[in-house]
Scaffold this active site. Structure first.
Site, PDB file in Angstrom:
ATOM      1  CE  LYS A  21      -2.356  -0.832   4.024  1.00  0.00           C
ATOM      2  NZ  LYS A  21      -1.706  -2.093   4.379  1.00  0.00           N
ATOM      3  NE  ARG A 133       7.978  -2.715   6.077  1.00  0.00           N
ATOM      4  CZ  ARG A 133       6.722  -2.427   6.130  1.00  0.00           C
ATOM      5  NH1 ARG A 133       6.174  -2.050   5.136  1.00  0.00           N
ATOM      6  NH2 ARG A 133       5.998  -2.297   7.369  1.00  0.00           N
ATOM      7  NE  ARG A 170       2.219  -4.485  11.396  1.00  0.00           N
ATOM      8  CZ  ARG A 170       3.152  -4.338  10.520  1.00  0.00           C
ATOM      9  NH1 ARG A 170       4.406  -4.784  10.811  1.00  0.00           N
ATOM     10  NH2 ARG A 170       3.014  -3.529   9.520  1.00  0.00           N
TER      11      ARG A 170
HETATM   12  P1  AMP Z   1       0.936   0.839   8.990  1.00  0.00           P
HETATM   13  O1  AMP Z   1       2.352   1.674   8.799  1.00  0.00           O
HETATM   14  O2  AMP Z   1      -0.106   1.229   8.113  1.00  0.00           O
HETATM   15  O3  AMP Z   1       1.200  -0.686   9.005  1.00  0.00           O
HETATM   16  O4  AMP Z   1       0.664   1.326  10.363  1.00  0.00           O
HETATM   17  C1  AMP Z   1       1.390   0.967  11.443  1.00  0.00           C
HETATM   18  C2  AMP Z   1       0.578   0.891  12.859  1.00  0.00           C
HETATM   19  O5  AMP Z   1      -0.042   2.124  13.352  1.00  0.00           O
HETATM   20  C3  AMP Z   1      -0.318   0.043  12.886  1.00  0.00           C
HETATM   21  O6  AMP Z   1      -0.076  -1.310  13.208  1.00  0.00           O
HETATM   22  C4  AMP Z   1      -1.320   0.477  13.985  1.00  0.00           C
HETATM   23  O7  AMP Z   1      -0.733   0.422  15.313  1.00  0.00           O
HETATM   24  C5  AMP Z   1      -1.319   2.069  13.529  1.00  0.00           C
HETATM   25  N1  AMP Z   1      -2.214   2.474  12.708  1.00  0.00           N
HETATM   26  C6  AMP Z   1      -2.088   2.924  11.413  1.00  0.00           C
HETATM   27  N2  AMP Z   1      -3.296   3.488  10.891  1.00  0.00           N
HETATM   28  C7  AMP Z   1      -4.262   2.957  11.724  1.00  0.00           C
HETATM   29  C8  AMP Z   1      -5.593   3.126  11.684  1.00  0.00           C
HETATM   30  N3  AMP Z   1      -6.250   3.355  10.585  1.00  0.00           N
HETATM   31  N4  AMP Z   1      -6.334   2.675  12.693  1.00  0.00           N
HETATM   32  C9  AMP Z   1      -5.714   2.155  14.162  1.00  0.00           C
HETATM   33  N5  AMP Z   1      -4.528   2.133  13.894  1.00  0.00           N
HETATM   34  C10 AMP Z   1      -3.333   2.550  12.994  1.00  0.00           C
END
Ligand code: AMP
Length: 226
Positions: A21, A133, A170
């Site tokens: 993404k 990564r 996750r």
């Molecule tokens: P990502 O980089 O998108 O994988 O996000 C890293 C972490 O940020 C996630 O594992 C969540 O802990 C938090 N996070 C990011 N976006 C959200 C969201 N929309 N809702 C809740 N937690 C989020």
């Protein structure tokens, strides 16, 4: 077919962690000429800055869980209040729960069209991609596989939440909290399933053509940042 659109277009990228993404958000934001909004990046910056949001989010993120719907919705509402998002945006990492999607419905009233691309990648590939990564400690972007350091000069490190046990948590959180959004948006025929195992350029092309077909417009040619 028109080139670009006068109507705002909001692209939601759905897909599990590691499905690409972030990479696609940067490319598509360039093609659509709208900002990419990554809630993960916003939260990591808040943690780095040590502000109230960062202090509330850090432990939750380290465990691979989701921060509260209220907090992340406020973060996104504030970002969508900025003028550069009026022509639309690419959302990477939001919404992640049905409550967030309902909140986003409210936030996007009168803000043009919504298109959803779901990046589909098998679990074994996701685990391999995430545990391998490396990201730049300084600017946060994903590193090229063999790069000795980031192009900004920063050191390359693993994200704390890319350890295998956290990755598995996750992915469980994704299945339980976020995958229901595919049905949520499918009921409005907004979802385009995209094979996320293909080369990044091909994935970008497939998402672009899904947007162009569903909106009847032609996006700008892209100079892809590698
Ligand atoms: P990502 O980089 O998108 O994988 O996000 C890293 C972490 O940020 C996630 O594992 C969540 O802990 C938090 N996070 C990011 N976006 C959200 C969201 N929309 N809702 C809740 N937690 C989020």
């Amino acid at each position: 077919m028109r080139t670009q659109t006068s109507t705002a277009v909001n692209l939601i990228l759905l897909g599990p962690p590691g499905s690409g993404k972030g990479t696609q958000a940067v490319r598509l934001s360039q093609a659509m000429n709208v900002p990419a909004i990554s809630t993960g990046d916003i939260l990591r910056k808040a943690v780095h800055d040590g502000n109230a949001i960062g202090r509330a989010a850090k432990a939750v993120m380290d465990r691979g869980e989701l921060v509260s719907d209220e907090m992340i919705t406020d973060v996104v509402a504030a970002r969508l209040g900025e003028a550069d998002t009026r022509p639309g945006c690419v959302l990477d990492g939001f919404p992640r729960t049905v409550r967030q999607a309902v909140a986003l419905d409210r936030l996007t009233i009168g803000r043009g069209r919504v298109v959803v691309a779901e990046l589909v990648v098998p679990e074994a590939d996701l685990i391999r991609r995430l545990t391998m990564r490396r990201v730049c400690e300084q600017c946060g972007i994903n590193a090229q596989p063999a790069a000795p350091q980031c192009h900004c000069g920063g050191s390359l490190v693993s994200r704390t939440d890319d350890r295998e046990e956290v990755v598995r948590d996750r992915l469980r959180v994704y299945e339980c909290a976020t995958r229901p959004l595919v049905d949520f948006y499918n009921s409005r025929s907004l979802v385009h399933a995209i094979d996320g195992t293909l080369a990044p350029d091909v994935v970008t092309a497939h998402i672009r053509s899904a947007i162009e077909t569903s909106l009847g417009l032609e996006l700008q040619p892209t100079t892809v940042c590698k």
